[in-house]
Write a protein that holds these residues in place. Structure first.
Motif, short mmCIF file in Angstrom:
data_model
loop_
_atom_site.label_atom_id
_atom_site.label_comp_id
_atom_site.label_asym_id
_atom_site.label_seq_id
_atom_site.Cartn_x
_atom_site.Cartn_y
_atom_site.Cartn_z
N ASP A 1 49.52 33.80 40.26
CA ASP A 1 51.03 34.57 40.45
C ASP A 1 51.25 35.78 39.52
O ASP A 1 51.99 36.46 39.81
CB ASP A 1 52.12 33.54 40.23
N ASN B 1 50.29 33.20 45.44
CA ASN B 1 51.07 31.89 45.90
C ASN B 1 50.06 31.08 46.42
O ASN B 1 49.33 31.59 47.13
CB ASN B 1 52.55 31.95 46.14
N GLU C 1 50.98 28.83 48.74
CA GLU C 1 51.34 28.80 50.19
C GLU C 1 50.52 30.08 50.94
O GLU C 1 49.90 29.73 52.13
CB GLU C 1 52.66 29.10 50.28
N SER D 1 54.79 29.83 40.70
CA SER D 1 56.10 29.40 41.41
C SER D 1 55.81 28.93 42.80
O SER D 1 54.62 29.10 43.61
CB SER D 1 57.01 30.78 41.49
N GLY D 2 56.63 28.15 43.29
CA GLY D 2 56.20 27.28 44.61
C GLY D 2 55.60 26.16 44.53
O GLY D 2 55.52 25.63 43.15
#
Length: 109
Positions: free
Chosen positions: A8, A38, A40, A61-62
């Protein structure tokens, strides 16, 4: 060889990419390097076309790197997984998803 860099922090992605390119160039190896900020976005791409090697940060994050690796292993058991992170706290979890290596930042070239 298709390699994913999942990190990230842009500076960390750039540093790892530069180090990999230097080593591959020295050895005359061609590799397609693909960057993701990320887990995802990485998983979407990995489902479409697999990666040979995945450099995966843990603290993102995520979905974190461990969660991302667990999801990856559902549909890809062959990718070589290397965690790149600032802590050894998740080393055991990393090896539970069959990580090949666990690099703690800052790591030497």
């Amino acid at each position: 060889m298709r390699i994913a860099i999942v990190e990230d922090i842009a500076e960390e992605r750039k540093l790892l990419r530069s180090r990999l390119e230097t080593q591959f160039e020295k050895r005359g190896i061609y590799a397609e390097l693909v960057e993701f900020e990320n887990g995802e976005d990485f998983l979407i791409a990995a489902k479409e076309r697999p990666f040979t090697v995945v450099f995966l940060d843990i603290y993102m994050s995520g979905a974190n790197g461990i969660e991302t690796a667990r999801e990856l292993r559902i549909f890809d058991s062959d990718a070589l997984l290397i965690f790149t992170t600032t802590s050894t706290d998740h080393a055991l979890d990393g090896f539970k998803v069959r990580a090949m290596h666990y690099l703690v930042k800052p790591y030497p070239e």
